[in-house]
Design an enzyme around this catalytic site. Sequence first.
Site, PDB file in Angstrom:
ATOM      1  N   ARG A 144      -5.654  -3.046   5.834  1.00 34.45           N
ATOM      2  CA  ARG A 144      -5.361  -3.290   7.411  1.00 34.45           C
ATOM      3  C   ARG A 144      -4.350  -3.579   8.341  1.00 34.45           C
ATOM      4  NH1 ARG A 144      -8.888  -8.690   8.236  1.00 34.45           N
ATOM      5  NH2 ARG A 144     -10.496  -7.018   7.496  1.00 34.45           N
ATOM      6  N   HIS A 170      -5.352  -7.871   3.064  1.00 37.51           N
ATOM      7  CA  HIS A 170      -6.065  -6.575   4.022  1.00 37.51           C
ATOM      8  C   HIS A 170      -4.630  -5.620   4.159  1.00 37.51           C
ATOM      9  CE1 HIS A 170     -10.099  -6.880   3.266  1.00 37.51           C
ATOM     10  NE2 HIS A 170     -10.078  -7.646   4.408  1.00 37.51           N
ATOM     11  N   ASP A 195     -13.089  -4.824   1.219  1.00 33.72           N
ATOM     12  CA  ASP A 195     -14.481  -5.584   2.038  1.00 33.72           C
ATOM     13  C   ASP A 195     -15.302  -4.660   0.951  1.00 33.72           C
ATOM     14  OD1 ASP A 195     -13.062  -7.392   2.459  1.00 33.72           O
ATOM     15  OD2 ASP A 195     -13.787  -6.970   5.061  1.00 33.72           O
ATOM     16  N   GLU A 227     -16.345 -15.726   1.967  1.00 33.03           N
ATOM     17  CA  GLU A 227     -16.674 -14.090   1.904  1.00 33.03           C
ATOM     18  C   GLU A 227     -17.254 -13.321   0.765  1.00 33.03           C
ATOM     19  OE1 GLU A 227     -14.115 -13.839   5.740  1.00 33.03           O
ATOM     20  OE2 GLU A 227     -13.283 -12.335   4.050  1.00 33.03           O
ATOM     21  N   HIS A 243     -15.207 -10.209   0.227  1.00 33.51           N
ATOM     22  CA  HIS A 243     -14.275 -10.534   0.483  1.00 33.51           C
ATOM     23  C   HIS A 243     -13.705 -10.457  -1.474  1.00 33.51           C
ATOM     24  CE1 HIS A 243     -10.379 -11.504   2.236  1.00 33.51           C
ATOM     25  NE2 HIS A 243      -9.609 -11.085   1.025  1.00 33.51           N
TER      26      HIS A 243
END
Length: 202
Positions: A71, A116, A123, A181, A184
């Site tokens: 990311r 990320h 994910d 999460e 994740h």
Amino acid sequence: MMDGFVYVDEAVPGIRWDAKYATWDNFTGKPVDGYLVNRVVGTKALCAALERVRERAEALGFGLLLWDGYRPQRAVDRFLDWSRQPEDGRTKARHYPNIGRAEMFEQGYVAARSGHSRGSTVDLTLFHLTTGELAAMGGDHDLMDPVSHHGARGITSVEAGNREHLRSIMETCGFHSYAYEWWHYTLADEPYPETYFDFPVV
């Protein structure tokens, strides 16, 4: 593309992907800065580990669907900007029904410095190889709510079992889970543990 990074779909044949932040289907309600194509990028080390994950999942009748990998930092910065904007209600019911935008950061669902951006966090979820249908997990990607936590109450035994399948596979293959999460995971032996990259996904 930075040295040491690759497209995950090229490095791990047989996976499926839907890069949510390159689409309108994410908690911001529009494509996010830095995602110029619907592809998932990661480090070579991440992809080598995901190949092991794919093999283990296949033995249990599952395939992998990836929602995000590397990311860009500019995307994380965009999340911060978005969290300061007035609430418009467009994505709240689906992604953060019981909290406000700023609370996403306060409660640990979104970070100003995301793992990320180091390139070895992913994910993902499982799908059934026989039907192609996603495995029931008791909540979708980026549902920022206690029901997304590992060990959450209020989900069925099938959903809890599928989450445990995913966590067992990922941890066996060298990943750490994230308590808040279920989707994740971060590679334990990540190659760039202190570097936050900002090249775009193109």
